[in-house]
Design a protein around this motif. Structure first.
Motif, PDB file in Angstrom:
ATOM      1  N   ARG A 168      -5.561 -29.996 -47.247  1.00 53.89           N
ATOM      2  CA  ARG A 168      -4.686 -31.104 -46.856  1.00 53.89           C
ATOM      3  C   ARG A 168      -4.229 -31.802 -48.139  1.00 53.89           C
ATOM      4  NH1 ARG A 168      -5.815 -33.531 -41.609  1.00 53.89           N
ATOM      5  NH2 ARG A 168      -6.003 -35.560 -42.655  1.00 53.89           N
ATOM      6  N   ILE A 169      -2.967 -31.606 -48.512  1.00 51.95           N
ATOM      7  CA  ILE A 169      -2.444 -32.063 -49.798  1.00 51.95           C
ATOM      8  C   ILE A 169      -1.390 -33.130 -49.546  1.00 51.95           C
ATOM      9  CG2 ILE A 169      -1.426 -31.342 -51.975  1.00 51.95           C
ATOM     10  CD1 ILE A 169      -2.212 -28.448 -51.210  1.00 51.95           C
ATOM     11  N   SER A 170      -1.471 -34.238 -50.275  1.00 55.36           N
ATOM     12  CA  SER A 170      -0.512 -35.317 -50.075  1.00 55.36           C
ATOM     13  C   SER A 170       0.866 -34.924 -50.597  1.00 55.36           C
ATOM     14  CB  SER A 170      -0.987 -36.594 -50.774  1.00 55.36           C
ATOM     15  OG  SER A 170      -0.848 -36.486 -52.178  1.00 55.36           O
ATOM     16  N   THR A 171       1.897 -35.458 -49.952  1.00 55.52           N
ATOM     17  CA  THR A 171       3.264 -35.175 -50.406  1.00 55.52           C
ATOM     18  C   THR A 171       3.518 -35.776 -51.786  1.00 55.52           C
ATOM     19  OG1 THR A 171       4.013 -37.119 -49.144  1.00 55.52           O
ATOM     20  CG2 THR A 171       4.247 -34.947 -48.094  1.00 55.52           C
ATOM     21  N   SER A 172       2.811 -36.855 -52.139  1.00 54.54           N
ATOM     22  CA  SER A 172       2.997 -37.428 -53.475  1.00 54.54           C
ATOM     23  C   SER A 172       2.460 -36.494 -54.547  1.00 54.54           C
ATOM     24  CB  SER A 172       2.309 -38.795 -53.574  1.00 54.54           C
ATOM     25  OG  SER A 172       0.917 -38.678 -53.365  1.00 54.54           O
ATOM     26  N   LEU A 173       1.342 -35.814 -54.269  1.00 54.30           N
ATOM     27  CA  LEU A 173       0.801 -34.843 -55.227  1.00 54.30           C
ATOM     28  C   LEU A 173       1.762 -33.662 -55.367  1.00 54.30           C
ATOM     29  CD1 LEU A 173      -2.903 -33.652 -55.438  1.00 54.30           C
ATOM     30  CD2 LEU A 173      -0.998 -32.107 -55.870  1.00 54.30           C
ATOM     31  N   LEU A 174       2.275 -33.182 -54.249  1.00 50.34           N
ATOM     32  CA  LEU A 174       3.201 -32.055 -54.293  1.00 50.34           C
ATOM     33  C   LEU A 174       4.478 -32.429 -55.031  1.00 50.34           C
ATOM     34  CD1 LEU A 174       2.691 -30.792 -50.637  1.00 50.34           C
ATOM     35  CD2 LEU A 174       1.961 -29.620 -52.716  1.00 50.34           C
ATOM     36  N   THR A 175       4.960 -33.647 -54.843  1.00 44.20           N
ATOM     37  CA  THR A 175       6.145 -34.109 -55.569  1.00 44.20           C
ATOM     38  C   THR A 175       5.886 -34.126 -57.067  1.00 44.20           C
ATOM     39  OG1 THR A 175       6.852 -35.470 -53.696  1.00 44.20           O
ATOM     40  CG2 THR A 175       7.786 -35.997 -55.854  1.00 44.20           C
ATOM     41  N   ALA A 176       4.698 -34.592 -57.462  1.00 46.66           N
ATOM     42  CA  ALA A 176       4.350 -34.640 -58.887  1.00 46.66           C
ATOM     43  C   ALA A 176       4.306 -33.248 -59.498  1.00 46.66           C
ATOM     44  CB  ALA A 176       3.011 -35.349 -59.077  1.00 46.66           C
ATOM     45  N   GLY A 229     -11.502 -34.266 -55.270  1.00 46.43           N
ATOM     46  CA  GLY A 229     -10.791 -33.534 -54.228  1.00 46.43           C
ATOM     47  C   GLY A 229     -10.925 -32.043 -54.300  1.00 46.43           C
ATOM     48  N   GLN A 230     -11.663 -31.526 -55.304  1.00 41.30           N
ATOM     49  CA  GLN A 230     -11.804 -30.093 -55.506  1.00 41.30           C
ATOM     50  C   GLN A 230     -13.277 -29.696 -55.412  1.00 41.30           C
ATOM     51  OE1 GLN A 230      -8.678 -28.330 -56.336  1.00 41.30           O
ATOM     52  NE2 GLN A 230      -8.063 -30.361 -55.632  1.00 41.30           N
ATOM     53  N   GLY A 231     -13.543 -28.412 -55.223  1.00 43.00           N
ATOM     54  CA  GLY A 231     -14.907 -27.912 -55.233  1.00 43.00           C
ATOM     55  C   GLY A 231     -15.786 -28.624 -54.231  1.00 43.00           C
ATOM     56  N   GLU A 232     -16.922 -29.141 -54.720  1.00 42.92           N
ATOM     57  CA  GLU A 232     -17.884 -29.834 -53.860  1.00 42.92           C
ATOM     58  C   GLU A 232     -17.668 -31.343 -53.843  1.00 42.92           C
ATOM     59  OE1 GLU A 232     -19.943 -28.117 -51.940  1.00 42.92           O
ATOM     60  OE2 GLU A 232     -19.039 -26.306 -52.810  1.00 42.92           O
ATOM     61  N   ASP A 283       1.882 -42.595 -46.423  1.00 43.83           N
ATOM     62  CA  ASP A 283       0.888 -41.574 -46.753  1.00 43.83           C
ATOM     63  C   ASP A 283       1.061 -40.374 -45.827  1.00 43.83           C
ATOM     64  OD1 ASP A 283      -1.227 -40.213 -47.764  1.00 43.83           O
ATOM     65  OD2 ASP A 283      -2.777 -41.520 -46.965  1.00 43.83           O
ATOM     66  N   GLN A 284       1.488 -39.250 -46.388  1.00 42.11           N
ATOM     67  CA  GLN A 284       1.675 -38.039 -45.610  1.00 42.11           C
ATOM     68  C   GLN A 284       0.959 -36.888 -46.298  1.00 42.11           C
ATOM     69  OE1 GLN A 284       6.078 -38.151 -45.610  1.00 42.11           O
ATOM     70  NE2 GLN A 284       5.930 -38.198 -43.389  1.00 42.11           N
ATOM     71  N   HIS A 285       0.609 -35.880 -45.529  1.00 47.67           N
ATOM     72  CA  HIS A 285      -0.020 -34.713 -46.124  1.00 47.67           C
ATOM     73  C   HIS A 285       0.531 -33.447 -45.492  1.00 47.67           C
ATOM     74  CE1 HIS A 285      -2.562 -34.860 -42.472  1.00 47.67           C
ATOM     75  NE2 HIS A 285      -2.690 -33.564 -42.673  1.00 47.67           N
ATOM     76  N   GLU A 295      -6.594 -35.064 -49.586  1.00 44.82           N
ATOM     77  CA  GLU A 295      -5.325 -35.683 -49.205  1.00 44.82           C
ATOM     78  C   GLU A 295      -5.174 -37.109 -49.727  1.00 44.82           C
ATOM     79  OE1 GLU A 295      -7.853 -35.924 -45.332  1.00 44.82           O
ATOM     80  OE2 GLU A 295      -7.644 -34.610 -47.091  1.00 44.82           O
ATOM     81  N   THR A 296      -6.287 -37.711 -50.205  1.00 50.61           N
ATOM     82  CA  THR A 296      -6.198 -39.052 -50.775  1.00 50.61           C
ATOM     83  C   THR A 296      -5.974 -39.014 -52.284  1.00 50.61           C
ATOM     84  OG1 THR A 296      -8.592 -39.272 -51.213  1.00 50.61           O
ATOM     85  CG2 THR A 296      -7.800 -39.873 -48.997  1.00 50.61           C
ATOM     86  N   CYS A 297      -5.952 -37.833 -52.873  1.00 45.70           N
ATOM     87  CA  CYS A 297      -5.875 -37.700 -54.334  1.00 45.70           C
ATOM     88  C   CYS A 297      -4.447 -37.498 -54.817  1.00 45.70           C
ATOM     89  CB  CYS A 297      -6.720 -36.516 -54.808  1.00 45.70           C
ATOM     90  SG  CYS A 297      -8.492 -36.727 -54.591  1.00 45.70           S
TER      91      CYS A 297
END
Length: 244
Positions: free
Chosen positions: A171-179, A63-66, A162-164, A72-74
């Motif tokens: 585009r960042i998932s809400t689950s990643l932001l929660t973590a 999900g980063q760089g290239e 699944d939200q972002h 958003e799926t990560c």
């Protein structure tokens, strides 16, 4: 040298610098847009380490760089798994293995079996989350004041579970932001050698403060070869003390 590593989500690119034997560091880049501002600096750091006999690996993380994996799926676990998988072959080869983490990269090196962790200007998950909130607040203006769980208030649905959130083009998932709200860098008490280096303008506790430029605060990507050389000296000396 251009290399790669495999993980559950596919294959990612990885650059290698320095000798094929001896100690090696795996670089954990900052998350999201800060990586673009610091990548040239990190490559300069890797080359400086190679000149000091220390090898390094600079992986593109999921999900980063290239990476071709949509961010958003990560989850945060997916991104951290990239560091673990990128280091696996060198660990299995018996090389002395260390991480060098920049900024929020310090929350990503917790899964791999490193002998030591060297953190430059480490940023906690909650600190990164506050930065992202400020960026999002600036983009929507003062008409809506964001609260503690602001990312749910502005989230765009991808599906039932699944939200972002779109922040500065990411585009960042809400689950990643929660973590992120509970993720902290590896501490000395967690085991192994840990060294923290910060800029002299940052008064948070550290093993060393050094002069330099906070490249992550600049509007455009930049570099600081003098700082890269200074940090390479510090890393090489630290690895020697750790028994690398």
């Amino acid at each position: 040298m251009i290399d790669h590593y495999d993980w559950r989500g596919g294959r990612e690119a990885m650059l290698r610098f320095g000798p094929e034997t001896g100690p090696i560091v795996v670089i954990a880049m900052p998350l999201f847009e800060e990586a673009n501002r610091t990548r040239a600096f990190v490559v300069t750091l890797c080359r400086a380490l190679a000149a000091r006999g220390v090898a390094s690996a600079l992986p593109d993380l999921p999900g980063q760089g290239e990476s071709l994996v949509p961010l958003e799926t990560c989850s945060i676990f997916d991104v951290a798994e990239g560091i673990e998988r990128a280091s696996k072959a060198d660990w299995e080869a018996g090389r002395a293995l260390y991480s060098v983490a920049i900024r929020s990269g310090a929350i990503l090196d917790k899964l791999a079996l490193f002998s030591g962790r060297w953190h430059f200007a480490p940023q906690t998950g909650p600190e990164l989350l506050r930065d992202l909130k400020r960026v999002k607040q600036a983009s929507i203006g003062a008409r809506v004041l964001l609260g503690d769980l602001w990312y749910f208030d502005v989230a765009k649905p991808e599906g039932v579970e699944d939200q972002h959130v779109e922040i500065a083009g990411n585009r960042i998932s809400t689950s990643l932001l929660t973590a992120l709200s509970v993720y902290e860098p590896w501490r000395q008490d967690d085991g192994g050698h840990v060294r923290t280096v910060r800029l002299d303008t940052d008064r948070k506790p550290a093993d060393r403060h050094v002069p330099g430029t906070p490249l992550w605060r600049r509007a455009e990507p930049s570099n600081d070869p003098a700082l890269a050389a200074l940090l390479a000296d510090d890393i090489a000396a630290w690895i020697a003390r750790c028994g690398g």
